[in-house]
Design an enzyme around this catalytic site. Sequence first.
Site, PDB file in Angstrom:
ATOM      1  N   GLY A 195       4.940   2.598   1.711  1.00 62.59           N
ATOM      2  CA  GLY A 195       5.981   3.435   1.015  1.00 62.59           C
ATOM      3  C   GLY A 195       6.227   4.618   1.797  1.00 62.59           C
ATOM      4  N   ASP A 196       5.202   5.105   2.547  1.00 66.52           N
ATOM      5  CA  ASP A 196       5.530   6.311   3.249  1.00 66.52           C
ATOM      6  C   ASP A 196       6.113   5.951   4.604  1.00 66.52           C
ATOM      7  OD1 ASP A 196       3.957   7.928   1.530  1.00 66.52           O
ATOM      8  OD2 ASP A 196       2.051   7.718   2.702  1.00 66.52           O
TER       9      ASP A 196
ATOM     10  N   SER B 102       0.800  -1.215  -0.045  1.00 65.97           N
ATOM     11  CA  SER B 102      -0.049   0.171   0.198  1.00 65.97           C
ATOM     12  C   SER B 102       0.924   1.248   0.009  1.00 65.97           C
ATOM     13  CB  SER B 102      -0.946   0.024   1.361  1.00 65.97           C
ATOM     14  OG  SER B 102      -0.236   0.277   2.447  1.00 65.97           O
ATOM     15  N   LYS B 103       0.193   2.417  -0.308  1.00 68.16           N
ATOM     16  CA  LYS B 103       1.051   3.508  -0.353  1.00 68.16           C
ATOM     17  C   LYS B 103       1.557   3.907   1.219  1.00 68.16           C
ATOM     18  CE  LYS B 103      -0.220   8.647  -1.091  1.00 68.16           C
ATOM     19  NZ  LYS B 103       0.977   9.018  -0.324  1.00 68.16           N
ATOM     20  N   ARG B 104       0.885   3.482   2.334  1.00 64.00           N
ATOM     21  CA  ARG B 104       1.336   3.493   3.530  1.00 64.00           C
ATOM     22  C   ARG B 104       2.568   2.876   3.758  1.00 64.00           C
ATOM     23  NH1 ARG B 104      -2.570   2.020   7.544  1.00 64.00           N
ATOM     24  NH2 ARG B 104      -0.762   1.957   8.891  1.00 64.00           N
TER      25      ARG B 104
END
Length: 511
Positions: free
Chosen positions: A267-268, A263-265
């Site tokens: 990556g963050d 998920s994008k999370r």
Amino acid sequence: MDNATDVRVRFAPSPTGPLHIGGVRTALYNYLFARSLGGKMILRIEDTDSQRFVPGAEDYINESLAWLGIGIDEGVREGGPYAPYRQSERSAIYRKHVDELLAAGKAYIAFDTPEELAAAREATPNFQYDASTRLKMRNSLSMPAEEVEKLIADGVQHVVRFKVEPGETVVVNDLIRGEVKINSDILDDKVLFKSADNLPTYHLANIVDDHLMKISHVIRGEEWLPSAPLHVLLYRAFGWEDTMPKFAHLPLLLKPVGSGKLSKRDGDKLGFPVFPLEWHDPKSGEISSGYRERGYLPEAVVNFLALLGWNPGDDSELMDVDTLTSKFSLEHCSKAGAKFDYKKGLWFNHEYLMRTPDDKLAELFVPILKEKGVEADPEYTAKALGMVKQRAELLPDLWEQADFFFKAPETYAEKDVRKRWNKDTPAIMEELIGVLEGIDDMSSANAEKIVLDWIAGKGYHLGNVMNAFRLAVVGACRGPHMFDITELMPREEVVRRIRRAIEVIPVPAEK
Ligand code: GLU
């Protein structure tokens, strides 16, 4: 099929936001597959869901594919024999096909309002709009024909639903997963068309276009596997079984650590992008980082992504796009999810930086120099970068490593000063200036010999002198071989830096 020229694949993103890195992998696999068989790659924009349309997303898709070198043969920009390739411009085509299903009794019109559907869901646990419930709902199967006609004539909003026959076994032949069988009882009567915007839903538009555009293979993410049985039934309903594309559902991209979908999370949290290019959300203004802006090379991203769900059958890792193409096959795609090992991505980028000719690196470095307000000769830049690239993973790391080639140090690393700059240093550095000025040929080996002979002759401490020299020129005890630096950097600049260091670095009281 398998007549090479008949191979036609499509990448069919919906412009609902930035293209996710998983979508990029899907595009890449389609591209490699088509190219490996001399087929065609089509880009179709699936924008029939007006609610989820995001301005700028289509351009973003085009720009991402172009950056990565994923070439498109037919598409919105490229044109082609089956244009238009943007679904919102094909509504008449879908309408005609929906009418065909209605006429054949394979679809029906339903008037249930959102409130009525909610009430049905409330009243029946696990409610599904299907053969067991449809006659209790408000549709053309349960209502008299005149009433249906009247409602339509009055402009009452309605949808067209697919009439799924119960109790049938539906088989999806998947080139990666083998035979996937389900019973049609688990399928609901999916909405195919909405009068509200006179547009089809994804399922109908997708099937009709795959058929009309003569798509031979549908290669897409695993998240679409649950839709595949319905798609098979739609092909059957239209009588297109014989030309039904072959399916290949690619494995999920998984979190680098832990379990579940990337998920994008993730990556963050771990500091890697999940989008190919930086994305500026038009609504929230939020900026998400992209591989391009982070300083990845597109070739490295392609190589890295290619191996997330596919293997070449041997242990090769570094493969350019031609090699990937020649080795690619769906048989070597895995069913199991692929862990998104972003550290491996950094390794690939390092390897590609190492393989990029220095003059090309210098070109890629121009925007970074510009951002730093530096102007430099391309040849000088190329040589400087060549000296430091083994220490870089991403393009901006080159600046971290080579900054001193372009800017004299403004500060000096405190720890190194404490260790290497003592009360004798200024005088020795003065002397070093004289030695350097006396050298005819500043090439690395020659200058090294002369300077080291001088140090030895004077009985100076080699480590202290060389490190003080480095501190003056670089600003810290880091960087490539000192005499490689002084071979490239103009001697006046080296001397100027030593002078400045003598001037500004405070001499410790006693050492
Ligand atoms: N429009 C779908 C998407 O956004 C396409 C899925 C498919 O390839 O069938 O991914």
